[in-house]
Design a protein around this motif. Sequence first.
Motif, PDB file in Angstrom:
ATOM      1  N   GLN A  20      41.453  51.057  39.740  1.00  0.00           N
ATOM      2  CA  GLN A  20      42.482  52.075  39.589  1.00  0.00           C
ATOM      3  C   GLN A  20      43.729  51.674  40.360  1.00  0.00           C
ATOM      4  OE1 GLN A  20      39.519  54.288  41.788  1.00  0.00           O
ATOM      5  NE2 GLN A  20      41.223  55.451  42.688  1.00  0.00           N
ATOM      6  N   PRO A  21      44.906  52.129  39.902  1.00  0.00           N
ATOM      7  CA  PRO A  21      46.112  51.847  40.689  1.00  0.00           C
ATOM      8  C   PRO A  21      46.072  52.603  42.009  1.00  0.00           C
ATOM      9  CG  PRO A  21      46.637  52.501  38.428  1.00  0.00           C
ATOM     10  CD  PRO A  21      45.191  52.811  38.638  1.00  0.00           C
ATOM     11  N   ALA A  22      46.701  52.034  43.024  1.00  0.00           N
ATOM     12  CA  ALA A  22      46.841  52.748  44.290  1.00  0.00           C
ATOM     13  C   ALA A  22      47.730  53.960  44.070  1.00  0.00           C
ATOM     14  CB  ALA A  22      47.442  51.823  45.340  1.00  0.00           C
ATOM     15  N   GLY A  23      47.420  55.063  44.750  1.00  0.00           N
ATOM     16  CA  GLY A  23      48.167  56.292  44.546  1.00  0.00           C
ATOM     17  C   GLY A  23      47.574  57.088  43.402  1.00  0.00           C
ATOM     18  N   VAL A  56      55.858  44.066  43.707  1.00  0.00           N
ATOM     19  CA  VAL A  56      54.608  44.018  44.476  1.00  0.00           C
ATOM     20  C   VAL A  56      53.937  45.378  44.346  1.00  0.00           C
ATOM     21  CG1 VAL A  56      53.549  43.708  46.728  1.00  0.00           C
ATOM     22  CG2 VAL A  56      55.520  42.310  46.084  1.00  0.00           C
ATOM     23  N   ASP A  57      52.641  45.370  44.006  1.00  0.00           N
ATOM     24  CA  ASP A  57      51.896  46.619  43.852  1.00  0.00           C
ATOM     25  C   ASP A  57      50.484  46.398  44.360  1.00  0.00           C
ATOM     26  OD1 ASP A  57      51.115  49.205  43.052  1.00  0.00           O
ATOM     27  OD2 ASP A  57      52.424  49.124  41.307  1.00  0.00           O
ATOM     28  N   VAL A  58      49.671  47.466  44.316  1.00  0.00           N
ATOM     29  CA  VAL A  58      48.318  47.418  44.867  1.00  0.00           C
ATOM     30  C   VAL A  58      47.349  48.006  43.853  1.00  0.00           C
ATOM     31  CG1 VAL A  58      46.798  48.229  46.710  1.00  0.00           C
ATOM     32  CG2 VAL A  58      49.158  47.588  47.230  1.00  0.00           C
ATOM     33  N   VAL A  59      46.215  47.319  43.660  1.00  0.00           N
ATOM     34  CA  VAL A  59      45.140  47.831  42.818  1.00  0.00           C
ATOM     35  C   VAL A  59      43.933  48.130  43.699  1.00  0.00           C
ATOM     36  CG1 VAL A  59      44.253  45.513  42.260  1.00  0.00           C
ATOM     37  CG2 VAL A  59      43.737  47.449  40.750  1.00  0.00           C
ATOM     38  N   GLY A  60      43.290  49.283  43.454  1.00  0.00           N
ATOM     39  CA  GLY A  60      42.094  49.645  44.205  1.00  0.00           C
ATOM     40  C   GLY A  60      40.840  49.310  43.420  1.00  0.00           C
ATOM     41  N   VAL A  61      39.915  48.596  44.047  1.00  0.00           N
ATOM     42  CA  VAL A  61      38.630  48.254  43.438  1.00  0.00           C
ATOM     43  C   VAL A  61      37.542  48.889  44.294  1.00  0.00           C
ATOM     44  CG1 VAL A  61      37.098  46.419  42.684  1.00  0.00           C
ATOM     45  CG2 VAL A  61      39.580  46.102  42.542  1.00  0.00           C
ATOM     46  N   SER A  62      36.756  49.789  43.679  1.00  0.00           N
ATOM     47  CA  SER A  62      35.750  50.553  44.415  1.00  0.00           C
ATOM     48  C   SER A  62      34.347  50.088  44.058  1.00  0.00           C
ATOM     49  CB  SER A  62      35.885  52.046  44.098  1.00  0.00           C
ATOM     50  OG  SER A  62      37.175  52.517  44.451  1.00  0.00           O
ATOM     51  N   ASN A  63      33.469  50.062  45.062  1.00  0.00           N
ATOM     52  CA  ASN A  63      32.057  49.744  44.873  1.00  0.00           C
ATOM     53  C   ASN A  63      31.261  51.030  45.046  1.00  0.00           C
ATOM     54  OD1 ASN A  63      29.432  48.845  44.892  1.00  0.00           O
ATOM     55  ND2 ASN A  63      29.684  47.396  46.590  1.00  0.00           N
ATOM     56  N   PHE A  64      30.694  51.531  43.932  1.00  0.00           N
ATOM     57  CA  PHE A  64      29.912  52.768  43.988  1.00  0.00           C
ATOM     58  C   PHE A  64      28.431  52.512  44.268  1.00  0.00           C
ATOM     59  CE2 PHE A  64      33.251  53.498  40.675  1.00  0.00           C
ATOM     60  CZ  PHE A  64      34.072  54.286  41.462  1.00  0.00           C
ATOM     61  N   GLY A  65      28.044  51.248  44.321  1.00  0.00           N
ATOM     62  CA  GLY A  65      26.629  50.916  44.452  1.00  0.00           C
ATOM     63  C   GLY A  65      26.155  50.875  45.883  1.00  0.00           C
ATOM     64  N   ILE A  94      51.154  38.113  36.511  1.00  0.00           N
ATOM     65  CA  ILE A  94      50.551  38.782  37.666  1.00  0.00           C
ATOM     66  C   ILE A  94      49.696  37.792  38.438  1.00  0.00           C
ATOM     67  CG2 ILE A  94      48.938  40.587  38.384  1.00  0.00           C
ATOM     68  CD1 ILE A  94      49.857  42.201  35.955  1.00  0.00           C
ATOM     69  N   GLY A  95      49.869  37.751  39.754  1.00  0.00           N
ATOM     70  CA  GLY A  95      49.092  36.832  40.583  1.00  0.00           C
ATOM     71  C   GLY A  95      48.471  37.528  41.780  1.00  0.00           C
ATOM     72  N   PHE A  96      47.274  37.048  42.191  1.00  0.00           N
ATOM     73  CA  PHE A  96      46.551  37.564  43.363  1.00  0.00           C
ATOM     74  C   PHE A  96      46.421  36.450  44.394  1.00  0.00           C
ATOM     75  CE2 PHE A  96      45.322  40.350  39.938  1.00  0.00           C
ATOM     76  CZ  PHE A  96      45.254  41.594  40.533  1.00  0.00           C
ATOM     77  N   ASP A  97      46.130  36.823  45.620  1.00  0.00           N
ATOM     78  CA  ASP A  97      45.958  35.835  46.687  1.00  0.00           C
ATOM     79  C   ASP A  97      44.626  35.104  46.583  1.00  0.00           C
ATOM     80  OD1 ASP A  97      48.435  36.415  47.773  1.00  0.00           O
ATOM     81  OD2 ASP A  97      47.634  37.958  49.131  1.00  0.00           O
ATOM     82  N   ALA A  98      43.645  35.710  45.937  1.00  0.00           N
ATOM     83  CA  ALA A  98      42.332  35.080  45.798  1.00  0.00           C
ATOM     84  C   ALA A  98      41.803  35.336  44.396  1.00  0.00           C
ATOM     85  CB  ALA A  98      41.367  35.635  46.849  1.00  0.00           C
ATOM     86  N   GLU A  99      40.794  34.584  43.996  1.00  0.00           N
ATOM     87  CA  GLU A  99      40.211  34.750  42.666  1.00  0.00           C
ATOM     88  C   GLU A  99      39.101  35.791  42.662  1.00  0.00           C
ATOM     89  OE1 GLU A  99      38.919  31.106  41.020  1.00  0.00           O
ATOM     90  OE2 GLU A  99      40.941  30.266  40.841  1.00  0.00           O
ATOM     91  N   SER A 100      38.437  36.009  43.814  1.00  0.00           N
ATOM     92  CA  SER A 100      37.355  36.982  43.888  1.00  0.00           C
ATOM     93  C   SER A 100      37.408  37.717  45.220  1.00  0.00           C
ATOM     94  CB  SER A 100      35.993  36.299  43.714  1.00  0.00           C
ATOM     95  OG  SER A 100      35.762  35.363  44.757  1.00  0.00           O
ATOM     96  N   ILE A 160      43.873  45.897  46.913  1.00  0.00           N
ATOM     97  CA  ILE A 160      44.230  44.485  46.758  1.00  0.00           C
ATOM     98  C   ILE A 160      45.674  44.380  46.270  1.00  0.00           C
ATOM     99  CG2 ILE A 160      43.635  42.343  45.579  1.00  0.00           C
ATOM    100  CD1 ILE A 160      40.791  43.527  45.221  1.00  0.00           C
ATOM    101  N   PRO A 161      46.552  43.732  47.019  1.00  0.00           N
ATOM    102  CA  PRO A 161      47.942  43.579  46.568  1.00  0.00           C
ATOM    103  C   PRO A 161      48.052  42.489  45.501  1.00  0.00           C
ATOM    104  CG  PRO A 161      47.663  42.537  48.696  1.00  0.00           C
ATOM    105  CD  PRO A 161      46.343  43.200  48.375  1.00  0.00           C
ATOM    106  N   PHE A 162      49.056  42.634  44.663  1.00  0.00           N
ATOM    107  CA  PHE A 162      49.353  41.592  43.674  1.00  0.00           C
ATOM    108  C   PHE A 162      50.861  41.537  43.464  1.00  0.00           C
ATOM    109  CE2 PHE A 162      48.758  45.475  41.212  1.00  0.00           C
ATOM    110  CZ  PHE A 162      49.810  45.455  40.315  1.00  0.00           C
ATOM    111  N   ARG A 163      51.312  40.429  42.885  1.00  0.00           N
ATOM    112  CA  ARG A 163      52.724  40.236  42.578  1.00  0.00           C
ATOM    113  C   ARG A 163      52.893  40.097  41.070  1.00  0.00           C
ATOM    114  NH1 ARG A 163      50.991  37.389  46.397  1.00  0.00           N
ATOM    115  NH2 ARG A 163      50.626  35.615  44.988  1.00  0.00           N
ATOM    116  N   LEU A 164      53.938  40.731  40.564  1.00  0.00           N
ATOM    117  CA  LEU A 164      54.284  40.611  39.150  1.00  0.00           C
ATOM    118  C   LEU A 164      55.697  40.041  39.074  1.00  0.00           C
ATOM    119  CD1 LEU A 164      53.692  43.266  36.371  1.00  0.00           C
ATOM    120  CD2 LEU A 164      55.713  41.826  36.401  1.00  0.00           C
ATOM    121  N   THR A 165      55.833  38.835  38.552  1.00  0.00           N
ATOM    122  CA  THR A 165      57.127  38.177  38.428  1.00  0.00           C
ATOM    123  C   THR A 165      57.478  38.048  36.946  1.00  0.00           C
ATOM    124  OG1 THR A 165      56.786  36.936  40.467  1.00  0.00           O
ATOM    125  CG2 THR A 165      58.478  36.118  38.956  1.00  0.00           C
TER     126      THR A 165
END
Length: 338
Positions: free
Chosen positions: A38-41, A57-66, A103-109, A120-125
């Motif tokens: 989900q998007p941050a906010g 620059v924006d942020v995506v939220g990744v949640s672990n429900f397990g 869109i780019g991230f600092d890491a692949e996983s 997780i922050p990401f950049r969109l150029t």
Amino acid sequence: MPAAPLRALSAVLIALVALVLLPATPARAADEFTWGVQPAGSRDHFVLTAAPGQTLVDVVGVSNFGAEPLTLRVYATDAVLAVDGGMTLLTGAEQPRDVGSWIGFDAESYTIAPGKRADIPFRLTVPVGATPGDHTGAIVASIKAAATGPGEQRFDVDRRVGARVYLRVDGPALPGLAIEDLRLSYDNPLAMFGGAEAVVRYRVRNTGNVRTTARAQTTISGLGGRRLGGPKHTTLPELLPGATHEVVQRFAGVVPAGRLTADVKVTGDPATAAGKSTAIWAPPWLLLGAIVLLLGALIGRIVRVVRRRGRAAAEGAATTEAGNPADTRTEATADPTG
């Protein structure tokens, strides 16, 4: 199991999983999905605007429900048109060429602890030469899992959950709609009374460069513009640039009025409109049959009257000729005695 069918089954499963796009509300997914994106906010999707050459620059939220840690591949990809005209995503093995590649991230996983959320922050150029209008993709968190197919064959399935990305690139916004493949079918009845069903089919295409919502109106009319069915309205789902949506409208009790015309008008938001018509012949067979019978009876009567009058005239002429004596000439003889 042969390799080719196995690869085909695997591709189908991956394609189905690729369609899962969760809303912003972090509700728990189906049993096999224990994570959400989900998007941050408090946003349902990423809705962004940028100029060519600009970086966001924006942020995506990744949640672990397990109950166990999860290591997920997080990346961006493009939305593409599905066979039915809707939206789907490129598979994990396909390289994006549009907003997904910007869109780019600092890491692949990323590894997320159980019950936690990673922002997780990401950049969109946006490239300098990017075309104005809407570009659509998704940010995806995926994990490969083993699956069992027919014959106990095991293979990997890429299970993915994503959040949509709507990017508007600055420049002329050109909304546009078109109506394609408009068809009118009608099961023309023998009798006019009660009519029959007319079916109108058409496809609406977004020909512009921005995503559009639209509303369609369909009517059926006869000769002289007399309305025989409708108007019927339908609200179309949001159409991405180039996307299509099939519409079928059914009208009961349409009488055969000689010629039937289907008129379709589509209005969109942003403001745009399109219209199209098509027509077919629908003869009122029972009425035409009755007219033919009446004309036949009238012509027969006229013929009989003409014949009767002809016979009467002939008989009158014959009677007149019989009543007149033959011409008699008397020659006078001169009296020689004077």
